[in-house]
Design a protein around this motif. Structure first.
Motif, mmCIF file in Angstrom:
data_model
loop_
_atom_site.group_PDB
_atom_site.id
_atom_site.type_symbol
_atom_site.label_atom_id
_atom_site.label_comp_id
_atom_site.label_asym_id
_atom_site.label_seq_id
_atom_site.Cartn_x
_atom_site.Cartn_y
_atom_site.Cartn_z
ATOM 1 N N TRP B 18 1.247 -1.010 -0.278
ATOM 2 C CA TRP B 18 0.100 0.366 -0.171
ATOM 3 C C TRP B 18 0.795 1.642 -0.171
ATOM 4 N N GLY B 21 3.119 0.938 -3.224
ATOM 5 C CA GLY B 21 2.546 0.917 -3.843
ATOM 6 C C GLY B 21 1.860 3.139 -5.025
ATOM 7 N N ALA B 24 4.070 4.695 -5.992
ATOM 8 C CA ALA B 24 4.237 4.349 -7.309
ATOM 9 C C ALA B 24 3.688 4.882 -8.543
ATOM 10 N N VAL B 25 1.580 4.816 -7.592
ATOM 11 C CA VAL B 25 1.081 5.919 -9.083
ATOM 12 C C VAL B 25 1.077 7.032 -8.493
ATOM 13 N N ALA B 28 4.269 7.681 -10.885
ATOM 14 C CA ALA B 28 4.064 7.775 -12.645
ATOM 15 C C ALA B 28 2.770 8.969 -13.436
ATOM 16 N N LEU B 29 2.238 9.203 -11.950
ATOM 17 C CA LEU B 29 1.040 10.146 -12.397
ATOM 18 C C LEU B 29 2.604 11.706 -12.859
ATOM 19 N N THR B 31 5.024 11.396 -14.328
ATOM 20 C CA THR B 31 5.629 10.659 -15.199
ATOM 21 C C THR B 31 5.235 11.645 -16.397
ATOM 22 N N LEU B 44 9.856 8.766 -13.207
ATOM 23 C CA LEU B 44 9.735 7.026 -13.707
ATOM 24 C C LEU B 44 11.183 6.249 -13.142
ATOM 25 N N THR B 47 9.397 4.957 -9.968
ATOM 26 C CA THR B 47 8.174 4.339 -10.286
ATOM 27 C C THR B 47 9.203 2.385 -10.686
ATOM 28 N N LEU B 51 8.877 -0.375 -8.037
ATOM 29 C CA LEU B 51 8.618 -1.835 -8.661
ATOM 30 C C LEU B 51 9.855 -2.983 -8.636
#
Lengths: 99, 278, 648
Positions: B18, B21, B24-25, B28-29, B31, B44, B47, B51
């Motif tokens: 959690w 994650g 990571a989100v 990504a956003l 990025t 990136l 992220t 991963l």
């Protein structure tokens, strides 16, 4: 926790990456978003590997990485040469096929 | 730890999922929505590191390391190099130029995401096998066994693919020099013959107050001179125009100086400063 | 013996090839080559004829299979010849009259610099016509049929520098095409019905086939015959065909080619016998044409066109006879042969007159020529007596039999047909007497300069209307022209008696055509007597109009019928209004339909596709990201479809 959550995360990342591809104009950023999508797939593959209890998913993820590496090399080379000739890294400017 | 991660999910892993994650989100956003390519690349990379941790948590130890070494370490650095080469251009503006593109993209993204998540939810996987058995002889050994037996042809093909990619990249970026490079002497002679700019080009920066190469030097009338900026920056349109700031700064400086002089009982120098500013 | 059959055709074919390909170096001898080869063909015919006479009636048929032309599974076309009594009759007529006309042409075409070519065409015609009558199947007959059509076209338009001749040739060709279409359809029908088109199997099987199909085939054959034999409604080309040189008119458009239709009907007798409806149509066509031609012949002032009308009328007799079935076939052929003699003689006489009169054709500018051209006068006169059916001469025997057979048809039809034939005989006597009187008797109208005609006459006044007029010097033609006329005159006088007395011709042809004795409602003597009576009436009326009174040098306006007859009973106007105008209207409406409907559909499709493309083109905006959106959207749709399928 269920490892399926990794799949949800992968789907989310993939969607974000795809949207980024559609929205961004800078070819490099677009390319990064493609990488993000590939990574999301890899995450899903690794999660599948764990769900199925064999290593095939990891193998495929590994191949994805190799292909991604090759793709990045060629793609960046294209971006560089495009920039050299057109002085722009915008994907919208590369519109010679337009009617 | 290894075998536990492979067979079951612990509370620790849930917590890790959690937290990381979310990271990571967000990465990504960022990025997607960061204005500058460099920032995007860094997000990136973040992220990707997250991963890599997830790969490790899922029992893919080899991939986790490869992710960090190859992806984050090599590929992202390649990205950064290219960003440096290409630079920041007008294309970095997030303003949409194609009508309806943004809404369509968001709509498609939203729809696609909902469909994917619905599909995964529909699959309703409740139990899983875990990698304990597969990783029993070691993850790397297991992968190696598969790569060199079942997937050997694919593996060979990837070798060919990488070679091709390397050659392709060289072909695409290599420029054949079609004429002899000019010597320094020839360049000097050419410069004199053309007679446009006989002495060396003026240096950038304004009144020694800025030392950045992307700031044009000002002419005596206060307008920036493009000659002072490097050609590459000029072509990218990355000249920072500080003429107005410089003039304002100068005015403020002289104002302060005048104030100081005024305290000594002199008014005249202020007028002189005004004239100078013109 | 069989091998000689091919020689019949080969001789004139060789002549045509040599003369047409030989070039100018043959100019000096070309006419002799043509004549000798035609005579050779006739000689071969005579040899075959004597051989045939030497055998019994049942064994007289000779066949000669030359080679397989189209040997395909289920479709077999042979080049094979069939020589029986019917073919033999035609062979002798064609090659005999043909040879005489070759001889005649030597004199007639003496001053024409293209004489060699003319003889080449004549030989070509002989070859094609012989092929037509010797073929043993309908397909080969069709080859000959087209060959004579071609020769006819070439010869009508021989003086191609005259626009009228060129037009007439085209007209003949086109009208003949209509008939040829009929023949080709008939052949196709035969093939689908019988699986073959050789005479033997087709005619043998005709009796066992459905009447509907046979009627269709027979009517198509009749259409072909109408085209070639100038029968109503395809008669319009014959009058204009007189633009060709006179020997051509004599050989092709009087004696031989135009009788090909009669040959076709008689040859296909078995088919017609089994299709009574078609036979009735044949008789009606024949009766209508014999009156039509006769009426046209009465009004024409152009000697050749008057004779052309007469030809049409006489062929009408033959077709009428052929339509009567077995009671008439033999008489149709018999009249065909006698007609071949006297009509060829008449045409050659007309040609001789023209030859002596500076090619003047208007009979109103003749008159009193008997003193100047005695041989022509006598031979023409004998031909005249033969055609009107003067007792004892050829026409009397053959025509009388036809009239008798028409009455023998029985019932109202018999009376109507017989009456028409009798009326035709009267009109024949009238117009032939008119021709005779206007040409050889009366004042010498050619001595005065012609005056412009106030009446509508299709004969153009002579060219030298204004300048000083030099009257022609009528003179007898050279012996190369008179000898054929004399020979034909002999035929005109004696052929009928030779054939008719003792039914010689009947016995000769009966094995081929079959014969049934008709029973006329009145006695044969009554028919003969009434024929003689109407003959006298016709001659008397003509004498009253043209013999007692001087013939006006300029045609009077005449009655409505006369004027219509001068215009060929408005055949061309009819064709123009019905076919040309109708065709134009049909074409226009089809063009309209094509433009609005067909093109509308096509253009509409194109326009809608174009409009749609114009709109779709906007999607193709050149932005890679737009394409990516559509790809992504497509992927989303695929995922949705997959999920939906799974859910279902």
């Amino acid at each position: 926790m269920n490892p399926v959550n990794y799949l949800y995360l992968a789907a989310l990342l993939f969607t974000i990456g795809a949207t980024g591809v559609l929205i961004r104009r800078n070819a490099i950023v677009v390319f990064m978003c493609v990488e993000l999508m590939l990574n999301a797939c890899n995450l899903a593959l690794v999660a599948f590997s764990r769900l199925h209890g064999n290593l095939d998913g990891q193998i495929i993820a590994f191949f994805t990485m190799v292909v991604a590496a090759a793709e990045v090399v060629v793609g960046l080379a294209i971006i560089v040469s495009l920039f050299r000739t057109r002085h722009s890294a915008s994907v919208d400017d590369a519109g010679l096929m337009k009617l | 730890m290894t075998h536990i991660a492979a067979y079951a999910t612990s509370t620790g892993e849930a917590f890790q999922f959690w937290v990381l994650g979310t990271v990571a989100v967000i990465g990504a956003l960022c990025t997607v929505f960061m204005k500058k390519a460099v920032h995007s690349a860094l997000c990136l990379a973040g992220t990707m590191i997250v991963l890599a941790v997830f790969y490790l948590a899922n029992g893919a130890y080899f991939l986790g390391i490869v992710q960090i070494v190859v992806y984050t370490g090599a590929i992202m650095m390649l990205f950064l190099f290219v960003v440096m080469l290409v630079g920041v251009t007008a294309a970095d503006s997030l303003k949409e130029t194609i009508r309806g593109q943004r809404w369509l993209a968001l709509l498609c993204g939203l729809g696609f995401g909902i469909l994917l998540i619905a599909g995964i939810g529909n699959a309703s996987l409740t139990e899983f096998n875990g990698l304990g058995e597969a990783n029993a002889g070691g993850n790397v050994e297991g992968l190696a066994a598969l790569i060199f037996t079942k997937y050997v042809f694919a593996f060979e093909l990837t070798g060919a693919l990488l070679i091709t990619a390397a050659v392709g990249a060289m072909v695409l970026t290599h420029r054949e020099r079609t004429e002899r490079a000019k010597t320094q002497r020839e360049l000097a002679e050419q410069r004199v013959r053309e007679g446009r700019q006989v002495p060396p080009l003026p240096a950038p920066g304004v009144y020694a107050r800025h030392n950045a190469v992307d700031i044009a030097g000002l002419l005596p009338d206060g307008t920036p001179s493009e000659l002072t900026v490097n050609k590459t920056l000029r072509e990218r349109g990355q000249i920072r125009d500080v003429s107005q700031d410089a003039i304002n700064d100068l005015r403020a400086l002289e104002q302060r100086a005048a104030d100081r002089l005024e305290r000594r009982g002199a008014v005249r120098p202020a007028e002189r400063a005004e004239e100078a500013s013109k | 013996m069989e091998n000689l059959i091919a020689l019949l055709i080969a001789a004139p074919l060789l002549g045509a090839a040599v003369l047409l390909c030989g070039g100018r170096r043959l100019d000096a001898v070309g006419h002799w080559i043509g004549t000798v080869l035609a005579a050779a063909s006739f000689a071969v015919g005579v040899v075959l004829f004597t051989d045939m006479l030497g055998r019994s009636a049942e064994e007289r048929t000779l066949t000669r299979h030359l080679y397989s032309w189209i040997p395909v599974e289920g479709f077999r076309a042979d080049v094979a010849f069939h020589l029986d009594q019917l073919s033999m009759t035609f062979v002798l007529l064609i090659s005999g009259v043909g040879t005489l006309i070759h001889v005649y042409s030597i004199g007639y075409m003496e001053h024409d610099e293209r004489r060699r070519r003319f003889f080449g065409y004549l030989n070509l015609f002989l070859a094609a016509m012989l092929l037509l009558v010797l073929a043993d199947n309908y397909l080969l007959l069709y080859v000959g049929w087209e060959g004579v059509g071609l020769a006819s076209y070439l010869l009508i338009g021989f003086w191609q520098h005259k626009p009228s001749a060129a037009t007439a040739a085209k007209k003949a060709f086109l009208v003949n095409r209509v008939g040829d279409v009929g023949l080709s359809i008939a052949i196709m029908l035969m093939f689908t019905t019988f699986g073959t088109f050789a005479f033997g199997p087709v005619l043998a099987a005709a009796g066992d086939t459905g009447e509907g199909k046979l009627t269709a085939i027979a009517l198509m054959l009749l259409l072909a015959a109408c085209g070639k034999s100038a029968q109503v409604p395809l008669q319009s080309w014959l009058g204009d065909a007189m633009e060709g040189p006179t020997p051509v008119s004599a050989l092709i458009h009087a004696a031989t080619m135009v009788t090909a239709g009669v040959y076709l009907i008689v040859r296909s007798g078995a088919i017609f016998n089994a299709a009574p409806d078609a036979q009735l149509v044949v008789t009606v066509v024949g009766a209508v044409t014999l009156l039509f031609g006769a009426v046209v012949g009465c009004a024409k002032d152009d000697i050749k066109k008057a004779l052309a009308g007469s030809t049409m009328s006489q062929i009408g007799y033959m077709v009428l006879a052929a339509g009567l079935g077995p009671i008439g076939y033999v008489f149709a052929i018999m009249h065909l042969v006698t007609h071949g003699f006297f009509k060829a003689g008449l045409f050659l006489g007309a040609g001789s007159v023209m030859h002596g009169m500076n090619d003047e054709v208007d009979m109103r500018r003749y008159g009193g020529l008997r003193k100047y051209m005695p041989v022509t006068f006598v031979t023409f006169g004998l031909g005249y007596l033969a055609i009107i059916g003067f007792p004892g001469l050829s026409g009397f025997f053959s025509k009388d039999k036809i009239i008798e057979a028409a009455f023998a048809k029985g019932g109202a039809e018999g009376w109507i047909l017989g009456g028409a034939a009798l009326l035709g005989a009267a009109i024949t006597a009238y117009y032939m007497t008119r021709v005779m009187l206007m040409t050889f008797f009366g004042e010498e109208r050619w001595r005065d300069a012609p005056t412009p005609s106030p009446a509508e006459s299709d004969v153009e006044p002579a060219a030298e209307t204004r300048g000083e007029y030099t009257p022609p010097h009528p003179h007898e033609s050279p012996s190369s022209m008179t000898i054929p006329m004399i020979v034909l005159a002999f035929g005109s006088v004696f052929a009928g008696a030779f054939f008719g007395i003792g039914d010689r011709f009947l016995h000769w042809l009966e094995p081929v055509t079959g014969h049934a004795h008709g029973h006329p409602p009145v006695s044969a003597l009554t028919v003969t007597l009434s024929t003689v009576v109407v003959l006298i009436v016709g001659v008397a009326i003509a004498w009253a109009q043209y013999g007692r009174r001087p013939v006006p040098a300029v045609a009077p306006r005449g009655s409505l019928l006369t004027r219509a007859a001068r215009r060929d009973l408005l055949q061309d106007d009819f064709n123009h209004v019905v076919l040309v105008r109708g065709g134009e209207h049909l074409t226009r409406s089809l063009v309209y339909v094509d433009h609005t409907l067909v093109d509308g559909v096509v253009n509409g499709t194109a326009a809608s596709v174009g409009g749609l493309s114009g709109r779709l083109r906007k999607l193709q905006n050149g932005y890679a990201r737009s394409y990516a959106v559509s790809m992504f959207g497509g992927a989303a749709v695929l995922v949705a479809a997959t999920l939906l399928m799974r859910a279902v």
